[in-house]
Design a protein around this motif. Structure first.
Motif, PDB file in Angstrom:
ATOM      1  N   THR A   1       0.837  -1.204   0.000  1.00 50.59           N
ATOM      2  CA  THR A   1       0.000   0.000   0.000  1.00 50.59           C
ATOM      3  C   THR A   1       0.872   1.254   0.000  1.00 50.59           C
ATOM      4  O   THR A   1       0.591   2.214  -0.731  1.00 50.59           O
ATOM      5  N   LEU A   2       1.935   1.245   0.788  1.00 44.20           N
ATOM      6  CA  LEU A   2       2.848   2.395   0.809  1.00 44.20           C
ATOM      7  C   LEU A   2       3.498   2.605  -0.552  1.00 44.20           C
ATOM      8  O   LEU A   2       3.657   3.750  -1.001  1.00 44.20           O
ATOM      9  N   LEU A   3       3.881   1.519  -1.237  1.00 44.87           N
ATOM     10  CA  LEU A   3       4.453   1.655  -2.578  1.00 44.87           C
ATOM     11  C   LEU A   3       3.435   2.221  -3.555  1.00 44.87           C
ATOM     12  O   LEU A   3       3.763   3.087  -4.374  1.00 44.87           O
ATOM     13  N   LEU A   4       2.190   1.748  -3.482  1.00 45.46           N
ATOM     14  CA  LEU A   4       1.139   2.283  -4.356  1.00 45.46           C
ATOM     15  C   LEU A   4       0.885   3.762  -4.074  1.00 45.46           C
ATOM     16  O   LEU A   4       0.590   4.536  -4.987  1.00 45.46           O
ATOM     17  N   ASP A   5       1.016   4.152  -2.806  1.00 46.87           N
ATOM     18  CA  ASP A   5       0.843   5.553  -2.411  1.00 46.87           C
ATOM     19  C   ASP A   5       2.084   6.393  -2.707  1.00 46.87           C
ATOM     20  O   ASP A   5       2.091   7.596  -2.433  1.00 46.87           O
ATOM     21  N   LYS A   6       3.129   5.749  -3.214  1.00 48.97           N
ATOM     22  CA  LYS A   6       4.401   6.399  -3.524  1.00 48.97           C
ATOM     23  C   LYS A   6       5.045   7.013  -2.272  1.00 48.97           C
ATOM     24  O   LYS A   6       5.769   7.993  -2.329  1.00 48.97           O
TER      25      LYS A   6
ATOM     26  N   ASP B   1       5.390   3.971 -12.168  1.00 48.56           N
ATOM     27  CA  ASP B   1       4.153   4.427 -11.547  1.00 48.56           C
ATOM     28  C   ASP B   1       3.279   3.199 -11.302  1.00 48.56           C
ATOM     29  O   ASP B   1       2.564   2.747 -12.198  1.00 48.56           O
ATOM     30  N   LEU B   2       3.385   2.637 -10.106  1.00 50.22           N
ATOM     31  CA  LEU B   2       2.600   1.447  -9.767  1.00 50.22           C
ATOM     32  C   LEU B   2       1.136   1.804  -9.602  1.00 50.22           C
ATOM     33  O   LEU B   2       0.809   2.821  -8.989  1.00 50.22           O
ATOM     34  N   HIS B   3       0.266   0.973 -10.163  1.00 47.46           N
ATOM     35  CA  HIS B   3      -1.175   1.193 -10.042  1.00 47.46           C
ATOM     36  C   HIS B   3      -1.855   0.139  -9.194  1.00 47.46           C
ATOM     37  O   HIS B   3      -2.859   0.423  -8.538  1.00 47.46           O
ATOM     38  N   ASP B   4      -1.341  -1.099  -9.223  1.00 44.63           N
ATOM     39  CA  ASP B   4      -2.063  -2.177  -8.548  1.00 44.63           C
ATOM     40  C   ASP B   4      -1.155  -3.392  -8.385  1.00 44.63           C
ATOM     41  O   ASP B   4      -0.150  -3.544  -9.090  1.00 44.63           O
ATOM     42  N   PHE B   5      -1.546  -4.232  -7.456  1.00 44.58           N
ATOM     43  CA  PHE B   5      -0.988  -5.574  -7.314  1.00 44.58           C
ATOM     44  C   PHE B   5      -2.170  -6.522  -7.453  1.00 44.58           C
ATOM     45  O   PHE B   5      -2.746  -6.961  -6.455  1.00 44.58           O
TER      46      PHE B   5
END
Length: 139
Positions: free
Chosen positions: A13-18, A64-68
């Motif tokens: 979640t932190l990675l998705l939130d950058k 730019d990660l959007h989802d896992f």
């Protein structure tokens, strides 16, 4: 104290939130990140939280990660270690091309902090643009 699986999900979640600083805060000071399949000239081992922070600092400027959309966390017989199968999707910032990568990670957590993260991903699957530049940056 949260479970290893919850800690790992929180990290995603932190990675998705950058929020890279908060993701790095999940690490022990002496944590080690390894890339066993890294090609020649790419980093294979980052030693210490500071090295992980340096490596990840510019991640959102490249990927730019959007989802896992696929995530499986497997408990092991070692209570401090999980094996994770996941797929990350998003886009490459520099080119705008889609990013779609599968990973296997072996993650060890002690005292609520990541102490070892072995990232089994295929760097050869990255297009030779900014994402590949990022992956080589700590070499």
């Amino acid at each position: 104290m949260r479970s290893l699986a919850d800690l790992f999900r929180h990290g995603l979640t932190l990675l998705l939130d950058k929020n890279i600083p908060a993701w790095v805060d999940l690490w022990a000071d002496d944590g080690v990140m390894e890339f066993p399949f890294a090609p020649e000239g790419w980093p294979r081992r980052l030693e210490g939280k500071a090295a992980v922070a340096d490596y990840m600092r510019d991640y959102p400027e490249h990927i730019d990660l959007h989802d896992f959309p696929s995530l499986k966390i497997h408990q092991t017989t070692e209570p401090t270690t999980v094996v994770v199968e996941m797929r990350g999707t998003g886009r490459l910032v520099k080119s705008g091309d889609p990013f779609d990568m599968t990973y296997i990670a072996v993650v060890t957590v002690e005292d609520g902090r990541i102490t070892r993260y072995r990232d089994y991903w295929n760097p050869l699957a990255l297009p030779q643009d900014g994402a590949a530049d990022f992956a080589r940056s700590a070499a």
